[in-house]
Design a protein around this motif. Sequence first.
Motif, PDB file in Angstrom:
ATOM      1  N   GLY A 195       0.796  -1.358  -0.026  1.00 29.15           N
ATOM      2  CA  GLY A 195       0.260  -0.042  -0.178  1.00 29.15           C
ATOM      3  C   GLY A 195       0.959   1.270   0.022  1.00 29.15           C
ATOM      4  O   GLY A 195       1.963   1.128  -0.060  1.00 29.15           O
ATOM      5  N   ASP A 196       0.232   2.273   0.253  1.00 27.70           N
ATOM      6  CA  ASP A 196       0.941   3.745   0.238  1.00 27.70           C
ATOM      7  C   ASP A 196       1.922   3.877   1.348  1.00 27.70           C
ATOM      8  O   ASP A 196       2.774   4.587   1.190  1.00 27.70           O
ATOM      9  CB  ASP A 196       0.118   5.124  -0.051  1.00 27.70           C
ATOM     10  CG  ASP A 196      -0.890   4.914  -1.239  1.00 27.70           C
ATOM     11  OD1 ASP A 196      -0.209   4.268  -2.264  1.00 27.70           O
ATOM     12  OD2 ASP A 196      -1.869   5.262  -1.117  1.00 27.70           O
ATOM     13  N   GLY A 197       1.391   3.421   2.426  1.00 27.02           N
ATOM     14  CA  GLY A 197       2.203   3.520   3.707  1.00 27.02           C
ATOM     15  C   GLY A 197       3.194   2.521   4.137  1.00 27.02           C
ATOM     16  O   GLY A 197       2.886   1.406   3.106  1.00 27.02           O
ATOM     17  N   PRO A 198       3.992   2.528   4.947  1.00 25.62           N
ATOM     18  CA  PRO A 198       4.821   1.383   5.156  1.00 25.62           C
ATOM     19  C   PRO A 198       4.200  -0.113   5.581  1.00 25.62           C
ATOM     20  O   PRO A 198       4.820  -1.135   5.658  1.00 25.62           O
ATOM     21  CB  PRO A 198       5.796   2.059   6.325  1.00 25.62           C
ATOM     22  CG  PRO A 198       5.237   2.858   7.014  1.00 25.62           C
ATOM     23  CD  PRO A 198       4.312   3.528   5.663  1.00 25.62           C
ATOM     24  N   ASN A 199       3.233   0.163   6.181  1.00 24.85           N
ATOM     25  CA  ASN A 199       2.233  -0.953   6.716  1.00 24.85           C
ATOM     26  C   ASN A 199       1.463  -1.616   5.597  1.00 24.85           C
ATOM     27  O   ASN A 199       0.778  -2.588   5.985  1.00 24.85           O
ATOM     28  CB  ASN A 199       1.386  -0.716   8.050  1.00 24.85           C
ATOM     29  CG  ASN A 199       2.282  -0.017   9.237  1.00 24.85           C
ATOM     30  OD1 ASN A 199       3.308  -0.633   9.397  1.00 24.85           O
ATOM     31  ND2 ASN A 199       1.734   0.822   9.896  1.00 24.85           N
ATOM     32  N   GLY A 200       1.328  -0.718   4.681  1.00 31.31           N
ATOM     33  CA  GLY A 200       0.457  -1.458   3.231  1.00 31.31           C
ATOM     34  C   GLY A 200      -1.070  -1.532   3.792  1.00 31.31           C
ATOM     35  O   GLY A 200      -1.326  -0.562   4.555  1.00 31.31           O
ATOM     36  N   ASN A 201      -1.710  -2.286   2.864  1.00 37.44           N
ATOM     37  CA  ASN A 201      -3.184  -2.453   3.198  1.00 37.44           C
ATOM     38  C   ASN A 201      -3.525  -3.716   3.969  1.00 37.44           C
ATOM     39  O   ASN A 201      -2.927  -4.785   3.529  1.00 37.44           O
ATOM     40  CB  ASN A 201      -4.029  -2.021   1.961  1.00 37.44           C
ATOM     41  CG  ASN A 201      -3.569  -0.694   1.299  1.00 37.44           C
ATOM     42  OD1 ASN A 201      -3.501   0.354   2.172  1.00 37.44           O
ATOM     43  ND2 ASN A 201      -3.698  -0.474   0.279  1.00 37.44           N
ATOM     44  N   THR A 202      -4.741  -3.908   4.473  1.00 33.10           N
ATOM     45  CA  THR A 202      -5.163  -5.089   4.934  1.00 33.10           C
ATOM     46  C   THR A 202      -6.749  -5.334   4.731  1.00 33.10           C
ATOM     47  O   THR A 202      -7.602  -4.369   4.770  1.00 33.10           O
ATOM     48  CB  THR A 202      -5.103  -5.056   6.563  1.00 33.10           C
ATOM     49  OG1 THR A 202      -3.943  -5.031   6.715  1.00 33.10           O
ATOM     50  CG2 THR A 202      -5.935  -6.735   6.914  1.00 33.10           C
ATOM     51  N   LEU A 203      -6.959  -6.259   3.655  1.00 33.51           N
ATOM     52  CA  LEU A 203      -8.252  -6.510   3.162  1.00 33.51           C
ATOM     53  C   LEU A 203      -8.848  -7.601   4.005  1.00 33.51           C
ATOM     54  O   LEU A 203      -8.295  -8.580   4.212  1.00 33.51           O
ATOM     55  CB  LEU A 203      -8.265  -6.882   1.735  1.00 33.51           C
ATOM     56  CG  LEU A 203      -9.607  -7.139   1.016  1.00 33.51           C
ATOM     57  CD1 LEU A 203     -10.334  -5.795   0.901  1.00 33.51           C
ATOM     58  CD2 LEU A 203      -9.211  -7.591  -0.442  1.00 33.51           C
ATOM     59  N   CYS A 252       9.009  -6.424   3.897  1.00 31.14           N
ATOM     60  CA  CYS A 252       8.156  -5.214   4.375  1.00 31.14           C
ATOM     61  C   CYS A 252       8.645  -5.087   5.797  1.00 31.14           C
ATOM     62  O   CYS A 252       8.246  -4.098   6.732  1.00 31.14           O
ATOM     63  CB  CYS A 252       6.792  -5.459   4.231  1.00 31.14           C
ATOM     64  SG  CYS A 252       5.973  -6.662   5.045  1.00 31.14           S
ATOM     65  N   GLY A 253       9.481  -5.833   6.371  1.00 31.03           N
ATOM     66  CA  GLY A 253       9.740  -6.076   7.990  1.00 31.03           C
ATOM     67  C   GLY A 253       9.020  -7.072   8.778  1.00 31.03           C
ATOM     68  O   GLY A 253       9.312  -7.015   9.992  1.00 31.03           O
ATOM     69  N   GLN A 254       8.036  -7.487   8.326  1.00 32.78           N
ATOM     70  CA  GLN A 254       7.019  -8.071   9.226  1.00 32.78           C
ATOM     71  C   GLN A 254       7.708  -9.461   9.302  1.00 32.78           C
ATOM     72  O   GLN A 254       8.416 -10.083   8.715  1.00 32.78           O
ATOM     73  CB  GLN A 254       5.666  -8.632   8.629  1.00 32.78           C
ATOM     74  CG  GLN A 254       4.783  -9.361   9.230  1.00 32.78           C
ATOM     75  CD  GLN A 254       4.150  -8.737  10.130  1.00 32.78           C
ATOM     76  OE1 GLN A 254       3.816  -7.533  10.357  1.00 32.78           O
ATOM     77  NE2 GLN A 254       3.906  -9.518  11.379  1.00 32.78           N
ATOM     78  N   GLU A 255       7.567 -10.170  10.608  1.00 37.35           N
ATOM     79  CA  GLU A 255       7.972 -11.340  11.092  1.00 37.35           C
ATOM     80  C   GLU A 255       6.869 -12.547  11.444  1.00 37.35           C
ATOM     81  O   GLU A 255       5.757 -12.076  11.971  1.00 37.35           O
ATOM     82  CB  GLU A 255       8.864 -11.619  12.303  1.00 37.35           C
ATOM     83  CG  GLU A 255      10.184 -10.671  12.189  1.00 37.35           C
ATOM     84  CD  GLU A 255      10.979 -11.139  13.294  1.00 37.35           C
ATOM     85  OE1 GLU A 255      10.624 -11.444  14.295  1.00 37.35           O
ATOM     86  OE2 GLU A 255      12.320 -10.961  13.102  1.00 37.35           O
TER      87      GLU A 255
END
Length: 270
Positions: A195-203, A252-255
Amino acid sequence: MRAIVVDDEPLARRGLEIRLAAHADVQIVGYYGDGASAIGGLREHRPDLMFLDVQMPGMDGFQTLRAIPANEMPLVVFVTAYDHYAIRAFEASATDYLLKPVEDSRLAQALARVRQARAQREASGHCAHLLGLLGELSGRPPLDLDEALKPDALDLLRREEKLAVRDGGRTVRVDLHSIRWIDAAGDYMCIHTDGDGPNGNTLVLRATMRELERQLDPQRFPRIHRSTIVNARRVVEMRPHTNGESFLRLDCGQELKLSRSHRDKLAVLL
């Protein structure tokens, strides 16, 4: 089978009622003496079968059929005192025709044809429904039977670059390359995407893990936990944890945790 009887002669209606009583799978839900009232009865009762007299005052049997929309048309057995109507009956796509007075053996034969025609109609409708679902899952128009029967039909769906997910009355399509990981939250699935931000989008969609697994290529989107699917191309690091488990770090940094019961996916992720 729900049936209606359309005949302007009360004695003919009664005679057919008596003979049909011997057939437990036939339930008469309406009697009508003319074509116009029969059309109203069709809309009210939605019968599976119509016994239709040919000669009636006002609209005859053939005129009555022409006035019925195709999506409301039941199976039809013509009932007539004249055998010369038989050819016209079959031209009108009747399942069968009966001559008055109706004989028990001939009625049984006609009902056997009706049962066969009904089974074929239901199978055809079920097939069309399944083809529509397959097409919807792939984000395409409904597949035809030849496409759906190809041995690699499911693989073709999995190679689509979009994931089509049904959510109630809508279908949501998500670019596969944008998916980071998918996890379960009760009766819902959370699809985490760029997504636009670092955390992306969640659907958030009402779906099941099994439904998504069926559509996704397991080599590209392996299941790494009871409640998690990951995009293998987004994994940049793996480090061991206790009890045979591991942690995966995405670009994206997510673990995410790779559970011990899914260690067989290591070959896909490395």
